[in-house]
Design an enzyme around this catalytic site. Structure first.
Site, PDB file in Angstrom:
ATOM      1  N   ASP A 167       0.878  -1.171   0.000  1.00  0.00           N
ATOM      2  CA  ASP A 167       0.000   0.000   0.000  1.00  0.00           C
ATOM      3  C   ASP A 167       0.914   1.219   0.000  1.00  0.00           C
ATOM      4  O   ASP A 167       1.717   1.390   0.924  1.00  0.00           O
ATOM      5  CB  ASP A 167      -0.877   0.030   1.255  1.00  0.00           C
ATOM      6  CG  ASP A 167      -1.944  -1.063   1.250  1.00  0.00           C
ATOM      7  OD1 ASP A 167      -2.078  -1.754   0.232  1.00  0.00           O
ATOM      8  OD2 ASP A 167      -2.637  -1.201   2.264  1.00  0.00           O
ATOM      9  N   ASP A 221     -13.297  -3.445  -1.191  1.00  0.00           N
ATOM     10  CA  ASP A 221     -12.994  -3.089   0.206  1.00  0.00           C
ATOM     11  C   ASP A 221     -14.267  -3.225   1.037  1.00  0.00           C
ATOM     12  O   ASP A 221     -14.906  -2.224   1.384  1.00  0.00           O
ATOM     13  CB  ASP A 221     -12.492  -1.638   0.287  1.00  0.00           C
ATOM     14  CG  ASP A 221     -11.228  -1.416  -0.523  1.00  0.00           C
ATOM     15  OD1 ASP A 221     -10.318  -2.250  -0.457  1.00  0.00           O
ATOM     16  OD2 ASP A 221     -11.154  -0.396  -1.241  1.00  0.00           O
TER      17      ASP A 221
HETATM   18  O1  1PR Z   1     -10.310   3.207  -5.134  1.00  0.00           O
HETATM   19  O2  1PR Z   1      -9.484   2.565  -7.375  1.00  0.00           O
HETATM   20  O3  1PR Z   1      -8.516   4.514  -6.185  1.00  0.00           O
HETATM   21  O4  1PR Z   1      -8.059   2.211  -5.440  1.00  0.00           O
HETATM   22  C1  1PR Z   1      -7.530   2.430  -4.187  1.00  0.00           C
HETATM   23  C2  1PR Z   1      -6.961   1.134  -3.698  1.00  0.00           C
HETATM   24  O5  1PR Z   1      -6.308   1.390  -2.464  1.00  0.00           O
HETATM   25  C3  1PR Z   1      -8.020   0.090  -3.447  1.00  0.00           C
HETATM   26  O6  1PR Z   1      -7.586  -1.118  -4.019  1.00  0.00           O
HETATM   27  C4  1PR Z   1      -8.075  -0.055  -1.931  1.00  0.00           C
HETATM   28  O7  1PR Z   1      -8.181  -1.412  -1.553  1.00  0.00           O
HETATM   29  C5  1PR Z   1      -6.731   0.473  -1.505  1.00  0.00           C
HETATM   30  N1  1PR Z   1      -6.786   1.196  -0.218  1.00  0.00           N
HETATM   31  C6  1PR Z   1      -7.345   2.390  -0.031  1.00  0.00           C
HETATM   32  N2  1PR Z   1      -7.155   2.775   1.254  1.00  0.00           N
HETATM   33  C7  1PR Z   1      -6.490   1.784   1.866  1.00  0.00           C
HETATM   34  C8  1PR Z   1      -6.074   1.778   3.261  1.00  0.00           C
HETATM   35  O8  1PR Z   1      -5.524   0.784   3.754  1.00  0.00           O
HETATM   36  N3  1PR Z   1      -6.321   2.861   3.975  1.00  0.00           N
HETATM   37  N4  1PR Z   1      -5.622  -0.334   1.174  1.00  0.00           N
HETATM   38  C9  1PR Z   1      -6.259   0.795   0.937  1.00  0.00           C
HETATM   39  C10 1PR Z   1      -6.157  -1.487   1.032  1.00  0.00           C
HETATM   40  C11 1PR Z   1      -5.866  -3.554   1.857  1.00  0.00           C
HETATM   41  C12 1PR Z   1      -4.857  -4.452   1.323  1.00  0.00           C
HETATM   42  C13 1PR Z   1      -3.921  -4.909   2.406  1.00  0.00           C
HETATM   43  C14 1PR Z   1      -4.514  -6.212   2.856  1.00  0.00           C
HETATM   44  C15 1PR Z   1      -3.543  -7.103   3.545  1.00  0.00           C
HETATM   45  N5  1PR Z   1      -5.383  -2.237   1.817  1.00  0.00           N
HETATM   46  O9  1PR Z   1      -4.178  -3.893   0.309  1.00  0.00           O
HETATM   47  O10 1PR Z   1      -2.706  -4.973   1.812  1.00  0.00           O
HETATM   48  O11 1PR Z   1      -5.611  -5.933   3.706  1.00  0.00           O
HETATM   49  O12 1PR Z   1      -3.134  -6.540   4.730  1.00  0.00           O
HETATM   50  P1  1PR Z   1      -2.644  -7.435   5.944  1.00  0.00           P
HETATM   51  O13 1PR Z   1      -2.009  -8.646   5.382  1.00  0.00           O
HETATM   52  O14 1PR Z   1      -1.640  -6.576   6.676  1.00  0.00           O
HETATM   53  O15 1PR Z   1      -3.857  -7.722   6.769  1.00  0.00           O
HETATM   54  P2  1PR Z   1      -9.177   3.183  -6.059  1.00  0.00           P
END
Ligand code: 1PR
Length: 523
Positions: free
Chosen positions: A224, A379
């Site tokens: 991320d 999400d």
């Molecule tokens: O909405 O098309 O602009 O895409 C934005 C992207 O960013 C989406 O794919 C969304 O999932 C991601 N995103 C947005 N905010 C966050 C955040 O964490 N605040 N991350 C985010 C999503 C989830 C996974 C993470 C897993 C594994 N993060 O990417 O890596 O949950 O984590 P873990 O193994 O530590 O539990 P758009």
């Protein structure tokens, strides 16, 4: 000098990078004459068959290409570069292929996820110079919905099993073409490319030949990425999507360095999510494109990038389409793009009218780059209910009841990184995205993200049983056992983790060692 045929429909950068990493120079074809004068031609086909042949015809490349092949000169086709050699493809029946080999390209007819995505083996059918130095039991990276069916069995170099046995590479004299992507197949793929590039011609048969092959479950490392408060692009990690600790954005390292480390540790795929892409337009956020460019120079496994893929109008009124954003990501080295927030908006509109417009980001990008290049990142967050009838959504009975003991829940889609919940459930979203042409689902879970408590198996089963495309289980991995659990109790094709890899709590190698002998993986 290697000549590379690029017709401008996808990521040929990774092929160029892989060949250059072997110390060879690459000249990209810009005129038909470049094909005629090539000494060794690599044709990495990307996108869709009809679109590819249309461009080859328009550019006047078809005749010189046929002549080059008929002369039996050294040629390496990859993926659609293999399909192009045949007479026609079920992907675009009205369009003629090069017809160098007799036979057609068929769509997979299997009772499992299509596209066939991931690492699978080769059952080697004849000796070949291209196989020099391989053991024979390596796995290579595939991503395709169609496969070739040659009439002449003599040209079959390898077969691979996916529901049934299909031809995964052909050889006719100096002409070789593979369904898999050597440039994305780690060291084994580089070896194969090196064999083509260097002038080896002894035909070689590896020792450990497989009779049958199996698709491996993939272990994906996710980064991320966002700017911290000082403006540096960092890999961060949320705790149920909250990436700040004591007011600061958590900084777990540099994206390019971490991606390289995960490649070396054996990640089967690397995903970058530009998590503030919903508000920072990626084409203005050039550092992210630079991260991709640098990563693809020395990471030879598939790269997925998400964040900010949508239509956008800048301050000067210039309109960018989602396809343009995606194209820029592909040109910079991405193999797949992932769409998050915009997928929710697209499906909301689609469900209102019940009609496909052909103009959504999912449809447009899939048409140009193929379904396999379009991942939908979901999400979702649990919303508990006492009775399934309370909501017009896909409700499941859960073993993890809600705070008031509610025995049911649905998974609400969110947008903007979990900041806004929508009146749409994850199962319906996944189904609709598949109908619109998406090729894979990246299934996050806000409740589990960063908790180390294991994947939400109920969510994964609900979505996986609703779609025919591959699903990546994400969020919550805390131990190697969690990966075994997700592969034993769901049909997810791959599992993704972030925190445990970034913090070196459980390295990728340890996950793979633990899974060895229990689950089919790429060692
Ligand atoms: O909405 O098309 O602009 O895409 C934005 C992207 O960013 C989406 O794919 C969304 O999932 C991601 N995103 C947005 N905010 C966050 C955040 O964490 N605040 N991350 C985010 C999503 C989830 C996974 C993470 C897993 C594994 N993060 O990417 O890596 O949950 O984590 P873990 O193994 O530590 O539990 P758009």
């Amino acid at each position: 000098m290697i000549t590379l045929l690029d017709y401008g429909a996808g990521n040929v950068r990774s092929v160029i990078n892989a060949i250059e990493s072997l110390g060879e120079t690459v000249r990209v074809v810009t005129t038909a004459e470049d094909i005629v004068s090539a000494q060794k031609l690599v044709f990495p086909g990307v996108g869709a068959f009809g679109n590819m042949m249309g461009i080859l015809n328009r550019k006047g490349y078809t005749a010189p290409l046929k002549a080059y092949l008929e002369a039996g000169r050294p040629f390496l086709g990859i993926c659609l570069g293999l399909h192009a050699l045949f007479e026609r493809s079920e992907e675009a029946l009205a369009v003629e292929g090069l017809g160098f080999l007799k036979g057609t390209v068929k769509r997979f007819e299997v009772d499992r996820a299509v596209p066939h995505i991931g690492w699978n083996g080769l059952a080697i059918r004849q000796p070949s110079a291209i196989l020099q130095g391989l053991r024979g039991d390596e796995k290579f990276y595939f991503v395709h919905s169609y496969h070739v069916a040659p009439e002449d069995p003599e040209v079959v170099l390898t077969t691979t099993d996916y529901g049934y046995s299909f031809v995964s590479a052909i050889q006719k004299g100096a002409i070789v073409a593979t369904q898999f992507h050597p440039e994305k197949s780690g060291r084994s793929g580089l070896k194969l490319l090196e064999n083509f590039v260097s002038a080896k011609d002894e035909r070689y048969i590896p020792e450990n030949r497989l009779a049958h092959t199996r698709l491996a479950k993939r272990i994906i490392a996710c980064l991320d990425v966002r700017s911290n408060d000082r403006g540096d692009l960092v890999v961060t990690k949320g705790d149920q999507y909250d990436v700040r600790e004591a007011g600061e954005v958590r900084n777990l390292g540099q994206p390019v360095d971490l991606a390289r480390r995960y490649y070396e540790e054996g990640a089967d795929e690397i995903t970058f999510l530009n998590i503030t892409g919903f508000r920072d337009f990626p084409l203005e956020d050039m550092p992210m494109l630079e991260v991709l460019r640098q990563t693809s120079r020395n990471v030879f496994v598939p790269l997925t990038i998400g964040g900010g893929i949508r239509n956008y109008t800048d301050v000067n009124g210039r309109v960018y389409s989602a396809l343009e954003v995606a194209s820029e990501y592909f040109r910079s080295g991405a193999d797949k793009i992932s769409i998050g927030s915009d997928a929710v908006a697209i499906v909301e509109a689609y469900r209102q009218t019940g009609r496909k417009t052909g103009a959504s980001a999912i449809e447009e990008i899939a048409r140009v780059y193929g379904s396999q290049a379009v991942v939908i990142s979901i999400d979702p967050r649990r919303i508990y209910v006492h009775e399934p009838e309370e909501v017009p959504h896909h409700v499941i009975q859960t073993d993890v009841p809600g705070p008031e003991g509610q025995p049911y829940c649905w998974y609400q889609c969110t947008v903007k990184g979990g900041r806004e919940g929508r009146d749409l459930d994850a199962v319906s979203l996944a189904r609709a995205c598949e109908e619109l042409g998406a090729g894979e689902i990246l299934l996050n879970c806000i409740d589990r993200d960063g908790t180390n408590t294991g994947f939400d198996l109920e969510l994964i089963n609900a979505v996986k049983t609703a779609v025919g495309i591959p699903v990546i289980a994400s969020s919550g991995a805390g131990r190697a056992e969690h990966f075994l659990e997700v592969f034993q109790h769901t049909d997810a094709e791959s599992a993704l983790a972030a925190g445990i890899f970034h913090r070196r709590e459980v390295p990728i190698g340890a996950v793979k060692d633990f899974l060895q002998e229990k689950v089919d993986i790429r060692p």
